[in-house]
Scaffold this motif. Sequence first.
Motif, mmCIF file in Angstrom:
data_model
loop_
_atom_site.group_PDB
_atom_site.id
_atom_site.type_symbol
_atom_site.label_atom_id
_atom_site.label_comp_id
_atom_site.label_asym_id
_atom_site.label_seq_id
_atom_site.Cartn_x
_atom_site.Cartn_y
_atom_site.Cartn_z
ATOM 1 N N ALA A 105 -18.793 7.323 6.733
ATOM 2 C CA ALA A 105 -17.498 7.633 6.103
ATOM 3 C C ALA A 105 -17.713 8.329 4.762
ATOM 4 C CB ALA A 105 -16.686 6.354 5.923
ATOM 5 N N ALA A 106 -18.689 7.861 3.978
ATOM 6 C CA ALA A 106 -18.981 8.496 2.691
ATOM 7 C C ALA A 106 -19.450 9.932 2.901
ATOM 8 C CB ALA A 106 -20.049 7.697 1.947
ATOM 9 N N TRP A 107 -20.268 10.157 3.935
ATOM 10 C CA TRP A 107 -20.742 11.510 4.242
ATOM 11 C C TRP A 107 -19.567 12.422 4.593
ATOM 12 C CZ3 TRP A 107 -20.343 13.947 9.080
ATOM 13 C CH2 TRP A 107 -20.960 15.181 9.151
ATOM 14 N N LYS A 108 -18.632 11.902 5.418
ATOM 15 C CA LYS A 108 -17.470 12.701 5.814
ATOM 16 C C LYS A 108 -16.582 13.015 4.618
ATOM 17 C CE LYS A 108 -15.178 11.841 9.569
ATOM 18 N NZ LYS A 108 -14.465 11.172 10.675
ATOM 19 N N LEU A 109 -16.383 12.026 3.730
ATOM 20 C CA LEU A 109 -15.561 12.268 2.544
ATOM 21 C C LEU A 109 -16.178 13.346 1.659
ATOM 22 C CD1 LEU A 109 -14.496 8.641 1.576
ATOM 23 C CD2 LEU A 109 -13.002 10.484 2.344
ATOM 24 N N GLU A 110 -17.480 13.272 1.447
ATOM 25 C CA GLU A 110 -18.152 14.273 0.613
ATOM 26 C C GLU A 110 -18.087 15.653 1.259
ATOM 27 O OE1 GLU A 110 -19.862 16.083 -2.509
ATOM 28 O OE2 GLU A 110 -19.033 14.057 -2.423
ATOM 29 N N ARG A 111 -18.277 15.697 2.576
ATOM 30 C CA ARG A 111 -18.206 16.982 3.281
ATOM 31 C C ARG A 111 -16.821 17.606 3.112
ATOM 32 N NH1 ARG A 111 -18.212 17.598 9.730
ATOM 33 N NH2 ARG A 111 -16.282 16.496 9.338
ATOM 34 N N ASN A 112 -15.774 16.788 3.221
ATOM 35 C CA ASN A 112 -14.419 17.315 3.078
ATOM 36 C C ASN A 112 -14.119 17.724 1.637
ATOM 37 O OD1 ASN A 112 -13.531 17.312 5.762
ATOM 38 N ND2 ASN A 112 -13.320 15.090 5.696
ATOM 39 N N ARG A 113 -14.679 16.986 0.661
ATOM 40 C CA ARG A 113 -14.521 17.402 -0.750
ATOM 41 C C ARG A 113 -15.128 18.783 -0.963
ATOM 42 N NH1 ARG A 113 -16.619 12.213 -2.226
ATOM 43 N NH2 ARG A 113 -14.862 10.811 -2.361
ATOM 44 N N GLU A 114 -16.328 18.994 -0.393
ATOM 45 C CA GLU A 114 -16.994 20.293 -0.531
ATOM 46 C C GLU A 114 -16.196 21.394 0.150
ATOM 47 O OE1 GLU A 114 -19.532 21.349 -2.362
ATOM 48 O OE2 GLU A 114 -19.526 19.330 -3.206
ATOM 49 N N LYS A 115 -15.592 21.095 1.293
ATOM 50 C CA LYS A 115 -14.765 22.098 1.977
ATOM 51 C C LYS A 115 -13.552 22.468 1.119
ATOM 52 C CE LYS A 115 -13.937 21.101 6.374
ATOM 53 N NZ LYS A 115 -13.840 20.342 7.643
ATOM 54 N N ARG A 116 -12.942 21.475 0.469
ATOM 55 C CA ARG A 116 -11.796 21.770 -0.410
ATOM 56 C C ARG A 116 -12.233 22.605 -1.603
ATOM 57 N NH1 ARG A 116 -10.257 16.354 0.509
ATOM 58 N NH2 ARG A 116 -11.004 15.774 -1.554
ATOM 59 N N ARG A 117 -13.398 22.257 -2.187
ATOM 60 C CA ARG A 117 -13.905 23.043 -3.323
ATOM 61 C C ARG A 117 -14.166 24.481 -2.911
ATOM 62 N NH1 ARG A 117 -17.943 18.339 -4.602
ATOM 63 N NH2 ARG A 117 -16.600 16.996 -5.855
ATOM 64 N N GLY A 118 -14.750 24.667 -1.745
ATOM 65 C CA GLY A 118 -15.011 26.017 -1.253
ATOM 66 C C GLY A 118 -13.720 26.786 -1.024
ATOM 67 N N SER A 119 -12.722 26.116 -0.483
ATOM 68 C CA SER A 119 -11.425 26.753 -0.257
ATOM 69 C C SER A 119 -10.802 27.171 -1.587
ATOM 70 C CB SER A 119 -10.508 25.792 0.489
ATOM 71 O OG SER A 119 -9.234 26.339 0.650
ATOM 72 N N ASN A 120 -10.901 26.291 -2.578
ATOM 73 C CA ASN A 120 -10.344 26.626 -3.892
ATOM 74 C C ASN A 120 -11.093 27.790 -4.537
ATOM 75 O OD1 ASN A 120 -8.343 24.715 -3.738
ATOM 76 N ND2 ASN A 120 -9.564 23.122 -4.732
ATOM 77 N N ARG A 121 -12.428 27.832 -4.368
ATOM 78 C CA ARG A 121 -13.204 28.964 -4.894
ATOM 79 C C ARG A 121 -12.745 30.261 -4.255
ATOM 80 N NH1 ARG A 121 -17.581 25.361 -4.693
ATOM 81 N NH2 ARG A 121 -18.124 26.071 -2.598
ATOM 82 N N LYS A 122 -12.523 30.219 -2.958
ATOM 83 C CA LYS A 122 -12.088 31.414 -2.230
ATOM 84 C C LYS A 122 -10.707 31.865 -2.721
ATOM 85 C CE LYS A 122 -11.445 33.000 2.532
ATOM 86 N NZ LYS A 122 -11.520 32.598 3.938
ATOM 87 N N LYS A 123 -9.796 30.912 -2.920
ATOM 88 C CA LYS A 123 -8.457 31.250 -3.417
ATOM 89 C C LYS A 123 -8.533 31.873 -4.804
ATOM 90 C CE LYS A 123 -6.071 27.602 -0.911
ATOM 91 N NZ LYS A 123 -5.422 26.290 -1.023
ATOM 92 N N ARG A 124 -9.395 31.309 -5.679
ATOM 93 C CA ARG A 124 -9.544 31.870 -7.027
ATOM 94 C C ARG A 124 -10.111 33.277 -6.976
ATOM 95 N NH1 ARG A 124 -11.242 26.675 -8.325
ATOM 96 N NH2 ARG A 124 -13.418 27.288 -8.223
ATOM 97 N N ALA A 125 -11.064 33.516 -6.078
ATOM 98 C CA ALA A 125 -11.667 34.848 -5.958
ATOM 99 C C ALA A 125 -10.612 35.864 -5.533
ATOM 100 C CB ALA A 125 -12.819 34.824 -4.962
ATOM 101 N N PHE A 126 -9.754 35.516 -4.577
ATOM 102 C CA PHE A 126 -8.716 36.441 -4.148
ATOM 103 C C PHE A 126 -7.670 36.640 -5.233
ATOM 104 C CE2 PHE A 126 -10.213 35.611 0.239
ATOM 105 C CZ PHE A 126 -10.419 36.927 0.597
ATOM 106 N N ALA A 127 -7.381 35.581 -5.998
ATOM 107 C CA ALA A 127 -6.435 35.718 -7.101
ATOM 108 C C ALA A 127 -6.988 36.672 -8.150
ATOM 109 C CB ALA A 127 -6.142 34.355 -7.715
#
Length: 147
Positions: A105-127
């Motif tokens: 469960a901890a591994w899955k939570l961390e993986r999803n946190r990283e996916k959200r961070r990556g998504s936010n980085r992508k949104k900032r780059a397009f902005a």
Amino acid sequence: DGQSNTAPQGLANPAPAPAVAAAAGAVAGAAGINGGEAANGAAVVLESVDMGALVDEVLELLEQVAGPKRFLKAHAAVASKFGKKRDGRKRKRARLAVQDPEAHAAWKLERNREKRRGSNRKKRAFADIRKAGGSAGRKIFEGGKRK
């Protein structure tokens, strides 16, 4: 398989395509050879090389030099090796889920946190691209006005 190690007739010294020459220069530069210049002496700029086209050209060149049978055999061996590694990782995750559900469960939570961070980085780059006046440099500004 009865094939020789030499290039097929007419391909003994095939002229490298421009992207292949650029890749050779990039590799030489990364290795500190020849001052990071391509075989023709031109400086290599990595940003100007389309990596997808480069990969396709290199694979085509390898197939021409090695021959289709040997190329496909080697390609299948590499694909199989990576498939086995992927299956091993999948089995390891499944084992972890059964043996230690909290760690899984901890591994899955961390993986999803990283996916959200990556998504936010992508949104900032397009902005940032939008703020700069458009995508892919289509809109050119001169003196604060669009051209």
